[in-house]
Design an enzyme around this catalytic site. Structure first.
Site, PDB file in Angstrom:
ATOM      1  N   ARG A   1       6.412  -0.599 -11.559  1.00 38.25           N
ATOM      2  CA  ARG A   1       7.163  -1.642 -11.046  1.00 38.25           C
ATOM      3  C   ARG A   1       7.181  -3.208 -11.915  1.00 38.25           C
ATOM      4  NH1 ARG A   1      10.908   0.278  -6.146  1.00 38.25           N
ATOM      5  NH2 ARG A   1      10.401  -1.671  -5.097  1.00 38.25           N
TER       6      ARG A   1
ATOM      7  N   LYS B   1      -3.249  -8.723  -7.253  1.00 37.28           N
ATOM      8  CA  LYS B   1      -3.147  -8.380  -6.215  1.00 37.28           C
ATOM      9  C   LYS B   1      -2.938  -7.146  -5.238  1.00 37.28           C
ATOM     10  CE  LYS B   1      -2.748  -9.327  -1.863  1.00 37.28           C
ATOM     11  NZ  LYS B   1      -3.576  -8.382  -1.997  1.00 37.28           N
ATOM     12  N   PRO B   2      -3.499  -5.820  -5.453  1.00 38.96           N
ATOM     13  CA  PRO B   2      -2.997  -4.812  -4.933  1.00 38.96           C
ATOM     14  C   PRO B   2      -3.309  -4.792  -2.958  1.00 38.96           C
ATOM     15  CG  PRO B   2      -5.231  -4.111  -6.316  1.00 38.96           C
ATOM     16  CD  PRO B   2      -4.640  -6.013  -6.153  1.00 38.96           C
TER      17      PRO B   2
ATOM     18  N   GLU C   1      10.838  -8.801  -2.162  1.00 35.74           N
ATOM     19  CA  GLU C   1      11.503  -7.123  -2.131  1.00 35.74           C
ATOM     20  C   GLU C   1      10.335  -7.526  -0.744  1.00 35.74           C
ATOM     21  OE1 GLU C   1      11.111  -4.372  -0.737  1.00 35.74           O
ATOM     22  OE2 GLU C   1      10.268  -3.312  -2.060  1.00 35.74           O
TER      23      GLU C   1
ATOM     24  N   TRP D   1       0.824  -1.085   0.219  1.00 35.71           N
ATOM     25  CA  TRP D   1      -0.317  -0.217   0.280  1.00 35.71           C
ATOM     26  C   TRP D   1       0.424   1.918   0.245  1.00 35.71           C
ATOM     27  CZ3 TRP D   1       1.154   2.940   4.103  1.00 35.71           C
ATOM     28  CH2 TRP D   1       2.355   1.694   5.051  1.00 35.71           C
TER      29      TRP D   1
ATOM     30  N   ARG E   1      11.106  10.415   3.789  1.00 40.98           N
ATOM     31  CA  ARG E   1       9.704  10.264   2.516  1.00 40.98           C
ATOM     32  C   ARG E   1       9.083   9.329   3.123  1.00 40.98           C
ATOM     33  NH1 ARG E   1      12.227   5.876  -2.240  1.00 40.98           N
ATOM     34  NH2 ARG E   1      10.489   6.084  -3.847  1.00 40.98           N
TER      35      ARG E   1
ATOM     36  N   GLU F   1      11.318  -2.581  12.461  1.00 38.46           N
ATOM     37  CA  GLU F   1      10.990  -1.233  10.904  1.00 38.46           C
ATOM     38  C   GLU F   1      10.380  -0.895  11.664  1.00 38.46           C
ATOM     39  OE1 GLU F   1      10.572  -1.537   6.173  1.00 38.46           O
ATOM     40  OE2 GLU F   1      10.184  -3.538   7.660  1.00 38.46           O
TER      41      GLU F   1
ATOM     42  N   SER G   1      16.412   5.131  -4.753  1.00 40.03           N
ATOM     43  CA  SER G   1      15.664   4.553  -5.578  1.00 40.03           C
ATOM     44  C   SER G   1      15.417   5.671  -7.213  1.00 40.03           C
ATOM     45  CB  SER G   1      13.773   4.588  -5.616  1.00 40.03           C
ATOM     46  OG  SER G   1      13.322   4.015  -4.216  1.00 40.03           O
TER      47      SER G   1
ATOM     48  N   CYS H   1      10.391   0.950   2.268  1.00 44.58           N
ATOM     49  CA  CYS H   1      11.360  -0.365   2.948  1.00 44.58           C
ATOM     50  C   CYS H   1      12.256   0.236   2.971  1.00 44.58           C
ATOM     51  CB  CYS H   1      10.983  -1.340   2.264  1.00 44.58           C
ATOM     52  SG  CYS H   1      11.149  -0.853   0.155  1.00 44.58           S
TER      53      CYS H   1
END
Length: 493
Positions: free
Chosen positions: A173, A188-189, A264, A164, A292, A395, A455, A298
């Site tokens: 990507r 599958k979002p 990822e 999300w 950001r 995290e 990125s 991540c």
């Protein structure tokens, strides 16, 4: 067709976004009208109700992808490239509409959402260019009795599972290299942000995408949909961006049919500031690397290791910069930071901060949940963080900088590598020898050297250890969707 006007209101943007499932080139509702709500994290209000896919609809989508696979693989590379390039152009033309949609369902500021649109478009362009550069090999065998032909062919139908926190960039990507390689897919979002994925697919259709090449199945029950897909022999690859625990589960499921995998996963990025660092650059880089995407990235800097000689000055400067930022609804041009994605995530961040301070750390800025609607959390700086604090091991996924100190290069490297994760790290030093030593010894798939942003569609994005398998972007990004076939040709007769 998506609107072309650049002056869209929130309500009018939602008018053109499809909320159904997309299977075999058709938008279809879920059986019995089953839907789930998509929420605006800045207000807590419902934006839309999206069709909730069942396991059977997931299998229907895989059937559509399987039927379309031979035809899409046979489409000439130049034609595949033209569709992706056309989608790139359309996306940039509609930057404002997509940026507003991202802000509404994810929360980030419009400025950041515009940057995400450009970033996502970069993947469409990059893989449009890679589609026509898929090559192979030809050579004489070692004993001269044969010729060796190496062909590169699409893997086949793929399951693409997206997060999300970047609702446009992450689907782009994954979808772009799959299409460039000649693979069809089931997407599958994340249930928090399915609207942007649907909008992207509408754009691809307008650009010329044939039926079945991409199918989208939003769902509020991810495992119930993904498990039967992973068990189906027609599926040949899964690409997932998300947490390490879920990634481990998917890897175990993928083993049953020996699927190709791209993972990822989670990060725990160290941000190392050496004594000789340019502090102006380091603070600016810290603001980028930490804030950001509201810290919900991540690749966000998670653990700050600052040399004892400059730690206090670095902390003071960071506090000063963070204290000037404004929290607010992302559609307000004056907003610097929007809300976190939901109340659960905000509670988790707040608990981490409270636990760390209770354990002896010093709260230097932020740390208090603001009143009012929405899931806001202020930019926060904590120093004197205990070495065993949970905030160092996990995290954070929020706008919190937890600072520890070090005195030697070896100490900094040990601390940076003392984690099961290895996605990205950041190092600030003006000493070339130290820079090279640290870049070589830090155990991450990516390093930002004197830079807080890594990125890039033209670079291989991915991690090591429990941060993932495979790479997205760069020349290796399309390799994840290609198989090599070796043909031995007898030349003795």
């Amino acid at each position: 067709m998506l609107p072309e006007s650049s002056s869209e209101s929130p309500s009018s943007v939602l008018d053109w976004v499809r909320t159904d499932l997309f299977i075999g080139g058709r938008w279809i509702p879920a059986p019995n009208g089953a839907t789930f709500a998509v929420e605006n994290p800045a207000t807590g209000e419902t934006l839309a109700h999206v069709a909730d896919a069942t396991a059977q609809l997931g299998l229907d989508a895989l059937e559509a992808a399987t039927l379309a696979q031979p035809q899409w693989a046979a489409v000439p590379p130049r034609r595949r490239a033209e569709i992706l390039r056309r989608a790139h152009d359309l996306l940039l033309e509609r930057t404002e509409q997509f940026a507003l949609l991202i802000t509404l369902e994810m929360g980030k500021s419009l400025a950041e959402s515009r940057s995400e649109v450009a970033y996502a478009a970069g993947y469409l362009r990059w893989f449009a260019e890679e589609a026509v550069r898929i090559d192979g090999g030809w050579k004489v065998s070692e004993d001269g009795s044969a010729r060796v032909l190496v062909m590169r062919q699409p893997v086949g139908p793929c399951l693409l599972i997206t997060p999300w926190n970047a609702p446009l960039a992450m689907p782009a990507r994954k979808i772009a290299p799959a299409l460039a390689a000649g693979c069809t897919s089931v997407v599958k979002p994340a249930p928090q942000t399915p609207l942007t994925t649907n909008a992207l697919v509408s754009l691809l259709v307008e650009a010329g995408l044939p039926d079945g090449a991409v199918n989208v199945v939003p769902t509020s029950h991810a495992s119930a949909l993904s498990e039967p897909l992973m068990a189906d022999r027609r599926l040949r690859k899964v690409s997932f961006t998300g947490s390490t625990p879920v990634g481990r589960l998917l890897l175990a499921q993928a083993a049953q049919n020996v699927l190709r995998t791209s993972m990822e996963l989670g990060g725990n990025a160290p941000f190392v500031v050496c004594a000789d660092a340019d502090l102006d650059a380091a603070v600016a880089g810290a603001m980028t690397a930490k804030l950001r995407n509201i810290g919900e990235a991540c690749i966000a800097a998670n653990r700050f290791y600052v040399h004892a000689e400059v730690a206090e000055e670095f902390a003071e400067r960071l506090v000063e910069r963070m204290s000037t930022l404004s929290l607010g609804v992302g559609t307000d041009p004056s907003t610097d930071l929007g809300p976190l994605i939901d109340d659960r995530q905000r509670r988790r961040v707040a608990d981490l901060v409270e636990e760390t301070v209770a354990g002896g750390a010093r709260l230097r800025a932020g740390g208090a949940v603001p009143e009012g609607p929405g899931y806001f959390y202020p930019p926060t700086v904590i120093t004197d963080v205990p070495a065993d604090a949970r905030i160092i091991r996990e995290e954070i996924f929020g706008p919190v900088a937890a600072i520890q100190t070090f005195t030697t290069e070896a100490e900094a490297l040990h601390a940076a590598n003392d984690t099961e994760f290895g996605l990205v790290s950041y190092v600030y030093t003006q000493d070339l020898g130290r820079a090279l030593r640290m870049v070589e010894q830090i155990e991450t798939g990516m390093v930002g050297l004197n830079r807080g942003y890594v990125s890039d569609p033209s670079a291989p994005f991915g991690g090591v250890k429990q941060s993932g398998i495979g790479r997205e972007g760069g020349s290796s990004g399309i390799d994840e969707y290609l198989e090599e076939k070796y043909v031995a040709i007898d030349t003795t007769r």
